[in-house]
Design an enzyme around this catalytic site. Structure first.
Site, PDB file in Angstrom:
ATOM      1  CB  ALA A 242      -0.980  -0.041   1.225  1.00  0.00           C
ATOM      2  CG  ASP A 243       5.463   3.075   0.847  1.00  0.00           C
ATOM      3  OD1 ASP A 243       5.482   3.510   1.884  1.00  0.00           O
ATOM      4  OD2 ASP A 243       5.994   3.607  -0.027  1.00  0.00           O
ATOM      5  CB  ILE A 244       2.334   6.358  -2.159  1.00  0.00           C
ATOM      6  CG1 ILE A 244       0.862   6.377  -1.865  1.00  0.00           C
ATOM      7  CG2 ILE A 244       2.496   7.281  -3.707  1.00  0.00           C
ATOM      8  CD1 ILE A 244       0.250   7.835  -1.666  1.00  0.00           C
TER       9      ILE A 244
END
Length: 288
Positions: A242-244
């Site tokens: 989920a880390d951009i």
């Protein structure tokens, strides 16, 4: 004042480690001197430990200095944990030579996975940084530590659990914390002060056990758990999909027009195990 010389297996690019550490103004980094002062808490005492590189990329060596002779062994042991001196980066580098990440592992050859300096501070920082742009997150964290932490020999320590537990939402709101984020930070301080969060015990717990415990805490989601496991405890096989930043890095690696979907990321990452944390680190490095 004590001093010890420590040699570790190469490759180990301390310059790149310092380059990443200096992104945080709370870190006492001296690029010209190739050194950093590390806040170490051992036996309930806070001490500043200087780590200075005197070796090379392939033959890394460090001078470690501190004040209290009685705490020397424990301090060196903690510094070794923080800088991951036991990780054999040559083997990790070799693992990625047959993967899609080979180019970025070659470009950032010898980059170590350096931990946050202490677990409670890592968890608090993760909470503060949630859903904020990096520049403001860094400023907000700096305000928090300067207001409630402690400076020892030019090194800043995050506030201890008891100090955080005693704060009020209004005090943090004055620093531009949201009300909810202030509640999360204070709640974690209370759990740690009460002993419900035992970071020493976590060292011997599995990732799954720690996730099960942390995910129940208000304000803690999967992203926070994964970042804490990686940078708070030094676990080597975490990949926060989920880390951009990781999404943007993979977009660049694979030449995509839009960010990849989670199933794609999970499929691509299978060959990177059991070093997913290093894959994450090098992907972040590739766009910094």
């Amino acid at each position: 004042m004590w001093q010890e010389t420590v040699s570790v297996p190469g490759p180990y690019d301390f310059d790149l480690a310092l380059d990443r550490l200096q992104l945080d103004p709370l870190h006492a980094v001296d690029l010209e001197n190739k050194s950093v002062k590390v806040p170490v808490v051992t036996d309930g005492q806070r001490l500043a430990v200087e780590v200075k590189s005197i070796g090379t990329l392939e033959n890394p060596s460090f001078v470690v200095r501190g004040r209290d002779e009685q705490l020397k062994e424990a301090a060196i042991g903690r510094v070794a944990e923080i800088f991951r001196w036991d990780d054999e980066l040559i083997n990790i580098h070799a693992h990625f030579q047959t993967t899609d990440l080979k180019p970025i592992f070659d470009e950032h050859y010898g980059t170590p996975l350096v931990l946050d300096f202490e677990p409670l501070g890592c968890l608090l920082k993760c909470i503060i940084h949630q859903q904020l742009n990096m520049a403001f997150a860094i400023r907000l964290t700096e305000r928090f530590v300067h207001a409630y932490g402690e400076e020892v020999d030019g090194v800043w320590f995050y506030p201890d659990a008891e100090t955080v537990a005693a704060l009020t939402v209004e005090q943090l709101r004055e620093m531009q914390f949201s009300g909810r984020k202030a509640e999360y930070v204070i709640g974690i301080g209370k759990l740690a002060a009460e002993g419900a969060l035992d970071f020493k015990k976590m060292k011997n717990s599995s990732d799954a056990e720690i996730e099960k415990q942390l995910i129940k805490i208000r304000g803690v989601g999967p992203w926070t758990v994964q970042n804490f496991l990686m940078f708070g405890l030094g676990r080597n096989n975490l990949f926060p999909v989920a880390d951009i930043g990781i999404q943007n890095a993979l977009k660049k690696v694979y030449g995509l027009e839009q960010k990849p979907a989670v199933p794609e990321m999970e499929q691509w990452s299978k060959p990177w195990e059991p070093y997913l944390s290093y894959a994450s680190l090098y992907l972040w490095r590739s766009i910094e």
